[in-house]
Design a protein around this motif. Structure first.
Motif, mmCIF file in Angstrom:
data_model
loop_
_atom_site.group_PDB
_atom_site.id
_atom_site.type_symbol
_atom_site.label_atom_id
_atom_site.label_comp_id
_atom_site.label_asym_id
_atom_site.label_seq_id
_atom_site.Cartn_x
_atom_site.Cartn_y
_atom_site.Cartn_z
ATOM 1 N N GLY A 42 37.882 34.554 32.011
ATOM 2 C CA GLY A 42 39.278 34.854 31.742
ATOM 3 C C GLY A 42 39.831 35.873 32.707
ATOM 4 O O GLY A 42 39.145 36.328 33.628
ATOM 5 N N TYR A 43 41.079 36.227 32.460
ATOM 6 C CA TYR A 43 41.788 37.134 33.336
ATOM 7 C C TYR A 43 42.254 38.371 32.588
ATOM 8 O O TYR A 43 42.895 38.285 31.555
ATOM 9 N N LEU A 44 41.889 39.525 33.172
ATOM 10 C CA LEU A 44 42.438 40.826 32.783
ATOM 11 C C LEU A 44 43.315 41.238 33.950
ATOM 12 O O LEU A 44 42.831 41.790 34.936
ATOM 13 N N GLY A 45 44.589 40.885 33.865
ATOM 14 C CA GLY A 45 45.463 41.073 35.021
ATOM 15 C C GLY A 45 45.056 40.097 36.105
ATOM 16 O O GLY A 45 44.877 38.910 35.851
ATOM 17 N N GLU A 46 44.839 40.610 37.297
ATOM 18 C CA GLU A 46 44.420 39.780 38.423
ATOM 19 C C GLU A 46 42.909 39.592 38.466
ATOM 20 O O GLU A 46 42.399 38.789 39.244
ATOM 21 N N GLU A 47 42.189 40.369 37.650
ATOM 22 C CA GLU A 47 40.727 40.346 37.681
ATOM 23 C C GLU A 47 40.167 39.179 36.873
ATOM 24 O O GLU A 47 40.417 39.054 35.682
ATOM 25 N N LEU A 48 39.390 38.329 37.554
ATOM 26 C CA LEU A 48 38.695 37.240 36.877
ATOM 27 C C LEU A 48 37.396 37.773 36.311
ATOM 28 O O LEU A 48 36.600 38.387 37.018
ATOM 29 N N VAL A 49 37.206 37.549 35.018
ATOM 30 C CA VAL A 49 35.985 37.960 34.325
ATOM 31 C C VAL A 49 35.161 36.714 34.058
ATOM 32 O O VAL A 49 35.682 35.711 33.567
#
Length: 127
Positions: A42-49
């Protein structure tokens, strides 16, 4: 009830178990809601987790302030679709750790029990 309604209700109950676990900040209950080999993306802002679900359990375990944010937490199970032993569900959350999320869950039924196999999410209010 028929088998289709029973399965739909059971999938919904599995998602509700996830909600109860995160609301209580209970990592053991979170583990029980997921298959042991589950993953999340998923995405936390622009960060892909991208991580095994154990990483999410660690976040839940570290969330000692759950009583502060849980009061403002609301959720809606937007949809559930069951096809035999597999299902998908969409969960919208508001106020989870102060943020809004949409979660897409894939679930599987094994030995009569529905568990989450994957969690794909996006945080809506990311900066």
């Amino acid at each position: 009830m028929n088998d289709r309604t029973d399965a739909h209700d059971a999938v919904r109950a599995a998602v509700e178990a996830y909600v109860a676990a995160v609301r209580a900040a209970d990592p053991e209950a979170v583990r029980a809601a997921f298959r042991p080999d589950a993953r999340m993306w998923g995405y936390l802002g622009e960060e892909l987790v991208s991580a095994p679900i154990e990483a999410f359990c660690e976040v839940v375990a570290a969330d000692s302030g759950a009583d502060r944010w849980a009061r403002g937490y609301t959720y809606t199970i937007r949809s559930v679709e069951v096809n035999g032993p597999v299902a998908v569900a969409v969960l919208d959350e508001s106020g989870y750790q102060g943020h809004d999320f949409t979660n897409h869950f894939s679930l599987v039924r094994e030995d009569g029990e529905w568990r989450i196999a994957t969690k794909t999410f996006v945080r809506h209010d990311a900066p």
